[in-house]
Enzyme design. Structure first.
Site, PDB file in Angstrom:
ATOM      1  N   HIS A 493       0.884  -1.168   0.000  1.00  0.00           N
ATOM      2  CA  HIS A 493       0.000   0.000   0.000  1.00  0.00           C
ATOM      3  C   HIS A 493       0.918   1.213   0.000  1.00  0.00           C
ATOM      4  O   HIS A 493       1.342   1.689   1.056  1.00  0.00           O
ATOM      5  CB  HIS A 493      -0.908  -0.028   1.238  1.00  0.00           C
ATOM      6  CG  HIS A 493      -1.878   1.120   1.280  1.00  0.00           C
ATOM      7  ND1 HIS A 493      -3.112   1.075   0.678  1.00  0.00           N
ATOM      8  CD2 HIS A 493      -1.777   2.349   1.839  1.00  0.00           C
ATOM      9  CE1 HIS A 493      -3.725   2.234   0.863  1.00  0.00           C
ATOM     10  NE2 HIS A 493      -2.946   3.017   1.577  1.00  0.00           N
ATOM     11  N   GLU A 546       0.820  -1.796   4.261  1.00  0.00           N
ATOM     12  CA  GLU A 546       1.351  -0.458   4.013  1.00  0.00           C
ATOM     13  C   GLU A 546       2.847  -0.453   4.352  1.00  0.00           C
ATOM     14  O   GLU A 546       3.368  -1.389   4.967  1.00  0.00           O
ATOM     15  CB  GLU A 546       0.616   0.599   4.867  1.00  0.00           C
ATOM     16  CG  GLU A 546       0.959   2.020   4.444  1.00  0.00           C
ATOM     17  CD  GLU A 546       0.032   3.096   5.025  1.00  0.00           C
ATOM     18  OE1 GLU A 546      -0.896   2.751   5.772  1.00  0.00           O
ATOM     19  OE2 GLU A 546       0.243   4.284   4.706  1.00  0.00           O
TER      20      GLU A 546
END
Ligand SMILES: [Zn+2]
Length: 566
Positions: A493, A546
């Site tokens: 991400h 992420e």
């Protein structure tokens, strides 16, 4: 072995694709360190394994697999393949009859040098306010200057334009947040202070390379320069500079939103957590940059001191996102540990008694923060505060002894826990949270700091076990650093990686990792799995995949700690 069997064996060795059932550190192992791979096979594998040379497939080592052990955190039944006695330099793979072969790995004294380079250079890729280009090594990985339009948000107490220059994009988004910048930059400055001689000569191929300052410091300065722009004239520091809403998934130069200086919305507008974190890193920078740029060091010191003065007046101003603002918050209900770290670093830089008095008055309240199940994190910086007093040769022997005692006790407990863990890692079941890979890296930092207090091979070895986990020796057999190893995760991400035309992501980025709480919509499709399995290599899964500067920083720290001493 007859000729036919020999031919079949080499055919098998050459043509079989690597299997996720055999888990190795896909970067590799240090020649003198323990070397263990994990084997997880549904049916009972053979009792033996071999380590073969990648070139030519000859056998370099033969060993026996351990008995199977249940790992409740992953649900795996794990056998260990210990090839510690193999110290030959070279490239190898593991083979288990009936299971297959592993990905390749190296054994070499500088085995982590390339990974250090990529993980540290990843900060260059996060630069805001400038065009970046990873060059011939990664053609096509570039973007134009971004987020150059800055202004004061009404919550800052000021109005009109404000400079928006430099700094690192925090994570997969494009915000810049002082609190998370604080621990990330502080961790990188500590990397330099503890292990500088190991990386001084390693160039990062960045625009400043060759200017006479080591490249890790050049890169750190890019973010420090931005942090300095968020200090108000009264010494206080605003929480962040970011858009009001997260940008869509676009390249940074295509995000045309204003980068607002965002404050608390009421007097005094700046926050104590941000101001203390700022004072901390500016104080460290003041001593680190002194040999390279005396004027800059002085500027950092004055900034740190005026931030500290502001904290005297406003010790507990907390931050919450003001109405209409939804970007990163980094809200911390307690700034006492941040103030303690600032006092400790200011004392270490200046040896001014006032800072030491503050530290000695308060350190006892935080001794319990040094413990075996809570390594430092952005909202728990007390361990860093305490450790810097010892690293800076604090003169109060009682304080030094107490901090050392707690640090070594915690490190011993972490080592013992890892020895019982089937994957030999320090993570507890509770540690599989948002950013668990950052937790793993910060345990490594905790162990290497303990090793600095009292050299103990098991501390370093256990830090390396966590590194092995991050680089592929995990339930997924995934290297959690982009473009590192033969089987890395591929879909962080991360807006530039998810937007540009390149099929592979930006290099050197550490994934957040497994998270037992379903904290993003993509995770809803995951069935209930053991905590270490709650992970998706999908761009949409921000709660498991992420990337973030505060996870890459401790990765850089432990990689540097594993480089050859110089
Ligand atoms: Zn930017």
């Amino acid at each position: 072995m007859n000729l036919l069997a020999l031919t079949l064996a080499s055919f098998f060795a050459v043509t079989t694709a690597p299997t996720t059932a055999i888990k190795v550190d896909q970067v590799g192992y240090l020649p003198a360190a323990p070397k263990v791979a994990m084997v997880v096979a549904s049916k009972s594998p053979a009792a033996n394994f071999t380590v073969r040379r990648t070139k030519g497939d000859s056998v370099a080592f033969r060993g026996k697999l351990s008995d199977p052990v249940d790992d409740p955190d992953s649900g795996d039944v794990v056998r260990a393949a210990d090839f510690t006695k193999l110290s030959e330099r070279g490239r190898f793979y593991l083979e288990v009859p009936g299971v297959g072969r592993s990905w390749d790995f190296d054994i070499a004294p500088d085995v982590y040098a390339r990974t250090y380079y990529l993980a540290m250079r990843a900060f260059y890729g996060q630069r805001c306010g400038t065009a970046i280009d990873l060059g011939a090594e990664f053609p096509g990985y570039k973007h134009a200057a971004c987020h150059t339009l800055g202004a004061f948000h009404p919550s800052s107490g000021k109005s009109g334009p404000h400079v928006s220059a430099r700094g690192w994009h925090d994570a997969g988004d494009y915000g810049r947040y002082i609190v998370n910048s604080g621990i990330s930059t502080g961790t990188l400055l500590w990397t330099w202070e503890l292990f500088g001689s190991r990386i001084k000569e390693i160039g990062l191929n960045i625009p400043e390379s060759g200017n006479g300052t080591p490249d890790i410091l050049n890169e750190i300065r890019w973010n420090l320069d931005w942090m300095l722009t968020l200090q108000d004239e009264d010494g206080g520091v605003w929480q962040k500079q970011a858009s009001e809403q997260f940008a869509k998934f676009v390249m940074p130069e295509d995000d045309h939103s204003v980068s607002y200086v965002i404050g608390t919305g009421k007097e005094p507008y700046k926050s104590s957590g941000a101001t203390a974190d700022f004072a901390t890193v500016a104080a460290i920078a003041a001593r680190v940059f002194r040999p390279y740029d005396e004027a800059y060091a002085q500027k950092c010191l004055r900034a740190a001191q005026s931030a500290w003065t502001w904290l005297d007046r406003y010790p507990d101003v907390l931050f919450r996102n003001p109405p209409g603002v939804r970007t990163g918050e980094y809200a911390d209900p307690n700034c006492g540990d941040e103030r303690l770290w600032a006092a400790a670093e200011l004392w270490r830089t200046t040896k001014d008694e006032a800072y030491e008095r503050y530290f000695l008055k308060h350190f006892g309240e935080y001794l319990g923060a040094i413990n075996p199940s809570a390594p430092p994190t952005w909202n728990n910086v007390a361990p860093l505060a305490l450790w810097t007093y010892v690293l800076g040769r604090g003169t109060n022997q009682e304080a030094v002894a107490a901090i050392r005692r707690e640090s070594l006790r915690a490190a011993d407990a972490i080592v013992q826990r890892a020895a019982r863990n089937p994957y030999r890692i320090t993570l507890t079941t509770q540690d599989y949270v948002w950013g668990s890979n950052g937790v793993a890296a910060n345990y490594g930092l905790q162990l290497l700091v303990a090793n600095a207090f009292q050299p103990e091979p098991r501390y370093v070895q256990t830090a390396l076990e966590n590194l092995h986990y991050l680089l592929g020796r995990n339930t997924f057999s995934l290297s959690w650093v982009t473009r590192v190893g033969e089987h890395p995760f591929r879909h962080p991400h991360h807006r530039p990686s998810g937007t540009d035309a390149n099929p592979e992501p930006y290099p050197g980025l550490l994934s957040g990792g497994p998270n037992q709480r379903r904290q993003d919509p993509a995770m809803r499709k995951l069935p209930k799995l053991p905590p270490a399995k709650m992970y998706l290599d999908e761009t949409a899964s921000y709660a498991t995949n992420e990337v973030a500067i505060n996870w890459n920083a401790p990765l850089v720290f432990i990689l540097t700690g594993a480089l050859p001493e110089k």
